[in-house]
Design a protein around this motif. Structure first.
Motif, PDB file in Angstrom:
ATOM      1  N   VAL A  14       0.832  -1.207   0.000  1.00 55.90           N
ATOM      2  CA  VAL A  14       0.000   0.000   0.000  1.00 55.90           C
ATOM      3  C   VAL A  14       0.863   1.252   0.000  1.00 55.90           C
ATOM      4  CG1 VAL A  14      -1.754   1.283   1.281  1.00 55.90           C
ATOM      5  CG2 VAL A  14      -1.881  -1.203   1.154  1.00 55.90           C
ATOM      6  N   VAL A  15       1.947   1.236   0.749  1.00 58.12           N
ATOM      7  CA  VAL A  15       2.855   2.384   0.790  1.00 58.12           C
ATOM      8  C   VAL A  15       3.456   2.626  -0.591  1.00 58.12           C
ATOM      9  CG1 VAL A  15       4.998   3.266   1.773  1.00 58.12           C
ATOM     10  CG2 VAL A  15       3.351   2.111   3.238  1.00 58.12           C
ATOM     11  N   LEU A  16       3.856   1.563  -1.269  1.00 57.24           N
ATOM     12  CA  LEU A  16       4.436   1.713  -2.608  1.00 57.24           C
ATOM     13  C   LEU A  16       3.418   2.293  -3.579  1.00 57.24           C
ATOM     14  CD1 LEU A  16       6.503  -1.597  -2.905  1.00 57.24           C
ATOM     15  CD2 LEU A  16       7.362   0.721  -2.482  1.00 57.24           C
ATOM     16  N   ILE A  17       2.163   1.847  -3.486  1.00 59.21           N
ATOM     17  CA  ILE A  17       1.114   2.398  -4.354  1.00 59.21           C
ATOM     18  C   ILE A  17       0.920   3.879  -4.078  1.00 59.21           C
ATOM     19  CG2 ILE A  17      -1.356   2.322  -4.877  1.00 59.21           C
ATOM     20  CD1 ILE A  17      -1.259  -0.697  -4.298  1.00 59.21           C
ATOM     21  N   SER A  18       0.933   4.254  -2.789  1.00 59.28           N
ATOM     22  CA  SER A  18       0.759   5.667  -2.446  1.00 59.28           C
ATOM     23  C   SER A  18       1.905   6.507  -2.995  1.00 59.28           C
ATOM     24  CB  SER A  18       0.661   5.826  -0.928  1.00 59.28           C
ATOM     25  OG  SER A  18       1.922   5.658  -0.292  1.00 59.28           O
ATOM     26  N   GLY A  19       3.093   5.929  -3.071  1.00 59.14           N
ATOM     27  CA  GLY A  19       4.215   6.658  -3.641  1.00 59.14           C
ATOM     28  C   GLY A  19       3.992   7.016  -5.093  1.00 59.14           C
ATOM     29  N   PHE A  20       3.348   6.128  -5.860  1.00 62.35           N
ATOM     30  CA  PHE A  20       3.060   6.415  -7.257  1.00 62.35           C
ATOM     31  C   PHE A  20       1.876   7.367  -7.411  1.00 62.35           C
ATOM     32  CE2 PHE A  20       5.268   2.271  -7.624  1.00 62.35           C
ATOM     33  CZ  PHE A  20       6.258   2.642  -8.520  1.00 62.35           C
ATOM     34  N   ILE A  21       0.889   7.257  -6.504  1.00 61.66           N
ATOM     35  CA  ILE A  21      -0.300   8.101  -6.606  1.00 61.66           C
ATOM     36  C   ILE A  21      -0.010   9.528  -6.148  1.00 61.66           C
ATOM     37  CG2 ILE A  21      -2.669   8.440  -5.818  1.00 61.66           C
ATOM     38  CD1 ILE A  21      -2.341   6.093  -7.711  1.00 61.66           C
ATOM     39  N   PHE A  22       0.686   9.663  -5.036  1.00 64.42           N
ATOM     40  CA  PHE A  22       0.965  10.990  -4.467  1.00 64.42           C
ATOM     41  C   PHE A  22       2.402  11.407  -4.800  1.00 64.42           C
ATOM     42  CE2 PHE A  22      -2.179   9.021  -1.487  1.00 64.42           C
ATOM     43  CZ  PHE A  22      -3.266   9.805  -1.871  1.00 64.42           C
ATOM     44  N   SER A  23       3.338  10.962  -4.007  1.00 61.43           N
ATOM     45  CA  SER A  23       4.756  11.249  -4.243  1.00 61.43           C
ATOM     46  C   SER A  23       5.575  10.298  -3.392  1.00 61.43           C
ATOM     47  CB  SER A  23       5.092  12.700  -3.889  1.00 61.43           C
ATOM     48  OG  SER A  23       4.993  12.912  -2.492  1.00 61.43           O
ATOM     49  N   MET A  24       6.827  10.140  -3.753  1.00 60.16           N
ATOM     50  CA  MET A  24       7.687   9.268  -2.965  1.00 60.16           C
ATOM     51  C   MET A  24       7.945   9.864  -1.583  1.00 60.16           C
ATOM     52  SD  MET A  24       7.951   6.665  -4.734  1.00 60.16           S
ATOM     53  CE  MET A  24       8.962   5.815  -3.521  1.00 60.16           C
ATOM     54  N   GLU A  25       7.929  11.185  -1.474  1.00 54.88           N
ATOM     55  CA  GLU A  25       8.079  11.809  -0.159  1.00 54.88           C
ATOM     56  C   GLU A  25       6.921  11.423   0.756  1.00 54.88           C
ATOM     57  OE1 GLU A  25       8.211  16.245   1.907  1.00 54.88           O
ATOM     58  OE2 GLU A  25       8.650  16.023  -0.227  1.00 54.88           O
ATOM     59  N   THR A  26       5.709  11.402   0.210  1.00 52.56           N
ATOM     60  CA  THR A  26       4.547  10.970   0.989  1.00 52.56           C
ATOM     61  C   THR A  26       4.681   9.518   1.409  1.00 52.56           C
ATOM     62  OG1 THR A  26       3.158  12.534  -0.231  1.00 52.56           O
ATOM     63  CG2 THR A  26       2.030  10.802   0.998  1.00 52.56           C
ATOM     64  N   ALA A  27       5.207   8.684   0.531  1.00 55.46           N
ATOM     65  CA  ALA A  27       5.425   7.277   0.872  1.00 55.46           C
ATOM     66  C   ALA A  27       6.434   7.133   1.999  1.00 55.46           C
ATOM     67  CB  ALA A  27       5.876   6.498  -0.355  1.00 55.46           C
ATOM     68  N   LEU A  28       7.480   7.958   1.970  1.00 52.78           N
ATOM     69  CA  LEU A  28       8.469   7.917   3.051  1.00 52.78           C
ATOM     70  C   LEU A  28       7.837   8.343   4.381  1.00 52.78           C
ATOM     71  CD1 LEU A  28      11.572   9.439   1.206  1.00 52.78           C
ATOM     72  CD2 LEU A  28      11.186   7.037   1.810  1.00 52.78           C
ATOM     73  N   LEU A  29       6.986   9.350   4.346  1.00 50.09           N
ATOM     74  CA  LEU A  29       6.282   9.769   5.563  1.00 50.09           C
ATOM     75  C   LEU A  29       5.363   8.651   6.057  1.00 50.09           C
ATOM     76  CD1 LEU A  29       5.342  13.449   4.612  1.00 50.09           C
ATOM     77  CD2 LEU A  29       7.093  12.699   6.235  1.00 50.09           C
ATOM     78  N   ALA A  30       4.710   7.955   5.127  1.00 50.00           N
ATOM     79  CA  ALA A  30       3.841   6.843   5.514  1.00 50.00           C
ATOM     80  C   ALA A  30       4.641   5.734   6.187  1.00 50.00           C
ATOM     81  CB  ALA A  30       3.109   6.305   4.289  1.00 50.00           C
ATOM     82  N   THR A  31       5.856   5.501   5.711  1.00 53.34           N
ATOM     83  CA  THR A  31       6.718   4.491   6.334  1.00 53.34           C
ATOM     84  C   THR A  31       7.039   4.862   7.774  1.00 53.34           C
ATOM     85  OG1 THR A  31       7.690   3.998   4.169  1.00 53.34           O
ATOM     86  CG2 THR A  31       8.880   3.232   6.113  1.00 53.34           C
TER      87      THR A  31
END
Length: 306
Positions: free
Chosen positions: A182-199
């Motif tokens: 799910v985090v990887l999908i969010s990185g493509f939908i929003f941004s990789m910075e958002t994915a890092l924050l989600a992590t």
């Protein structure tokens, strides 16, 4: 048979005790679900921090379609309940999980709708890192309460708890395994910075849920191998007021007979034990281990000082 009967009698609760225990469990599960929903609505949703699981998928779907995150969470959990029914306690699991899922789903949508009206400043922070951290703290404390009192918050926490029960992996690791996609999908939908924050949020959730489940580790387990056990044993009992267990051991290489002393002490007392050993038997071998919890036998032994 008599022993088995006596044990069962001690474990049995009367109707009033059962109702009280069930009521406390449900109240704490509801409190945990509301706390998780608050962290989710205040910090995750406004910043699109899709920190894994069904709640993370809900943020992604809400961003793409506008579908309410709480309603998505509720509907998506229906098939997952079937999985949890067979692995996590059947009807007892379903009841506790349904309560948590409904409260979280309804609470999330209510908070998202009305918090902007109730709060002068919404969202509370424009800093994504602060949002990620505090989302993990609140969500982790809430889910920890839910797990501690026998429920789950649904979603991938069901699969995470199954992994926890079957393999013994800490919940923090189970979350990382189940939520990474799910985090990887969010990185493509929003941004990789958002994915890092989600992590970061996922890690914080794991830490704080484990903290609520197991508490802070204040105790340490000591194993001391020595050829001179009596003065060490006497010093531990008299100076530290702690009990100690001893048994004879044999060195695997030297075949030398020695004594192993076993005890638990507060973390703050480790230095005192080291001092005792260094003064009495500098050649002793000591291993310090972390004890998550200790139970029973807290009273110091009575020492005859005559």
């Amino acid at each position: 048979m008599q022993l088995s009967k006596r044990v069962k009698q001690k474990l049995e609760l009367n109707t009033g005790e059962r109702l009280l225990r069930l009521s406390v469990q449900q109240v704490m599960i509801i409190a945990g679900a509301l706390l998780s929903a608050l962290g989710y609505a205040v910090f995750q949703v406004p910043h699109n921090i899709a920190a894994g699981g069904v709640s993370g998928l809900g943020i992604i779907v809400n961003h793409l379609t506008g579908f309410p995150v709480g309603m998505f969470f509720l509907l998506f959990n229906i098939p997952l309940f079937a999985l949890g029914f067979f692995w996590l306690g059947r009807w007892q699991f379903v009841w506790s999980s349904i309560v948590a899922v409904i409260v979280f789903s309804v609470g999330s949508d209510i908070f998202i709708r009305y918090l902007p009206l109730w709060l002068e400043h919404y969202p509370l922070t424009s800093d994504g890192l602060l949002a990620a951290i505090y989302a993990g703290v609140l969500y982790g404390l809430g889910t920890g309460l839910i797990y501690r009192y026998g429920g789950t918050i649904g979603g991938t926490s069901i699969t995470a708890r199954i992994i926890y029960n079957v393999t013994g992996y800490p919940l923090s690791q189970s979350y990382l395994f189940t939520d990474l996609a799910v985090v990887l999908i969010s990185g493509f939908i929003f941004s990789m910075e958002t994915a890092l924050l989600a992590t970061i949020t996922i890690i914080m959730v794991g830490i704080f849920s484990d903290f609520v489940l197991e508490g802070s580790s204040q105790m340490r387990t000591l194993m001391i191998v020595t050829e001179n056990p009596e003065p060490i044993r006497y010093a531990i009992i008299n100076e530290l007021k702690r009990g100690v267990t001893e048994w004879e051991v044999t060195g695997g290489y030297s075949k030398t007979k020695r004594t192993m002393l076993y005890l638990t002490v507060l973390r703050s007392k480790i230095y005192d034990v080291k001092y005792i050993i260094s003064r009495i038997d500098p050649d002793a071998f000591m291993v310090v281990g972390v004890s998550q919890q200790t139970w029973g036998g807290f009273n110091a032994p009575k020492i005859d000082r005559r």
